[in-house]
Design a protein around this motif. Structure first.
Motif, PDB file in Angstrom:
ATOM      1  N   HIS A   1      33.852 -52.124 -11.132  1.00  0.00           N
ATOM      2  CA  HIS A   1      34.593 -52.617 -11.084  1.00  0.00           C
ATOM      3  C   HIS A   1      36.142 -52.743 -11.548  1.00  0.00           C
ATOM      4  N   GLU A   2      35.356 -52.797 -12.810  1.00  0.00           N
ATOM      5  CA  GLU A   2      36.366 -53.387 -14.226  1.00  0.00           C
ATOM      6  C   GLU A   2      37.328 -51.762 -14.502  1.00  0.00           C
ATOM      7  N   ILE A   3      36.681 -50.639 -13.236  1.00  0.00           N
ATOM      8  CA  ILE A   3      37.917 -49.318 -14.355  1.00  0.00           C
ATOM      9  C   ILE A   3      37.674 -48.443 -13.020  1.00  0.00           C
ATOM     10  N   GLU A   4      37.921 -49.818 -11.801  1.00  0.00           N
ATOM     11  CA  GLU A   4      38.873 -49.972 -10.766  1.00  0.00           C
ATOM     12  C   GLU A   4      38.207 -48.490  -9.974  1.00  0.00           C
TER      13      GLU A   4
ATOM     14  N   GLU B   1      37.085 -54.378  -5.378  1.00  0.00           N
ATOM     15  CA  GLU B   1      36.376 -55.771  -5.502  1.00  0.00           C
ATOM     16  C   GLU B   1      36.382 -56.353  -3.394  1.00  0.00           C
TER      17      GLU B   1
ATOM     18  N   ARG C   1      29.111 -53.046 -11.953  1.00  0.00           N
ATOM     19  CA  ARG C   1      30.298 -54.459 -12.296  1.00  0.00           C
ATOM     20  C   ARG C   1      31.323 -53.618 -12.986  1.00  0.00           C
ATOM     21  N   HIS C   2      30.592 -52.266 -13.893  1.00  0.00           N
ATOM     22  CA  HIS C   2      31.472 -51.394 -14.605  1.00  0.00           C
ATOM     23  C   HIS C   2      32.255 -50.584 -13.841  1.00  0.00           C
TER      24      HIS C   2
ATOM     25  N   LYS D   1      24.954 -53.455 -13.484  1.00  0.00           N
ATOM     26  CA  LYS D   1      25.743 -53.504 -14.581  1.00  0.00           C
ATOM     27  C   LYS D   1      26.670 -52.574 -14.324  1.00  0.00           C
TER      28      LYS D   1
END
Length: 236
Positions: free
Chosen positions: A23-26, A30, A20-21, A17
């Motif tokens: 990745h979401e906030i760059e 990726e 993934r977070h 988790k």
């Protein structure tokens, strides 16, 4: 060899988790994906992730970690800022621990300001409530005086009678109580002169303080008790 998200999380000591977070906030790049669509993490991802987890363990916000990755940001500046924030946090926690020590080791009150809790155990519930209101408009020095004033007033033989005074107490009873309390209160005001000019020592201005105190008195005492207070003030 490449790692899956689950394997990378295990190596870095974090969670899927969290990855993934990031990745979401760059904050974490990726990875490439295999033909089956699964992510393929490389050593560079592990190194970046370990750096992120290290800094988060130190208490650094993710926004600051992201800023440290820019070429125009000196990482030492962010670390020094974090160090200053931690100093403040440690000082605050030290104060909290000191208060907890007092609460655990003495008869104290959890609702009183720091430095006053151990001093109020012998006050009535009404006095404690009034002192708590005072704590929002006066400083600690004034609170100590007010607390001592309350304790001294309790030595009056009429204290219990005043506490039990019914709202419809007759004229003679009210006047007798006022006459019993007036000399003692006069002596206390002589000891603490500022009490006759409370506005000069308030934190929020005289008018606001007087309104606050009047409202508190009106809520905590019944009409007969308030009338006794009024008689005492007129006598003084």
């Amino acid at each position: 060899m490449a790692w899956s998200t689950k394997q990378l999380a295990k190596l870095a000591g974090t969670t899927v988790k969290a990855i993934r977070h990031y990745h979401e906030i760059e904050l974490l790049d990726e990875p490439h994906r295999a033909s089956n669509g699964y992510k393929q993490y490389e050593v560079r991802h592990l190194v970046s992730l370990l750096r992120i987890t290290r800094l988060t363990d130190l208490g650094m916000p993710l926004a600051q970690i992201a800023a440290m990755g820019r070429v125009d940001v000196d990482p030492d500046v962010a670390l020094r800022e974090l160090d200053e924030e931690l100093k403040v946090t440690i000082a605050r926690l030290s104060r909290v621990r000191a208060e907890l020590s007092l609460l655990l080791g003495q008869r104290s009150s959890t609702d009183m300001p720091a430095g006053l809790g151990p001093l109020v155990a012998d006050l009535s519930e009404t006095d404690r409530s009034m002192l708590l209101v005072y704590s929002r408009v006066f400083g600690l020095a004034e609170l100590r005086d007010l607390r001592q004033n309350m304790v001294d007033m309790r030595t009056n033989s009429a204290a219990g009678e005043f506490d039990a005074l019914p709202p419809d107490a007759d004229e003679a009873t009210r006047q007798t109580l006022a006459e019993q309390y007036a000399p003692q209160l006069s002596a206390l005001i002589s000891r603490y002169p500022w009490m006759s000019d409370r506005g000069s020592r308030t934190l929020h201005g005289a008018a606001f303080t007087e309104r606050t105190i009047r409202q508190a008195l009106g809520d905590l005492y019944n009409p007969a008790q308030l009338d006794v207070y009024g008689r005492i003030r007129r006598m003084l």
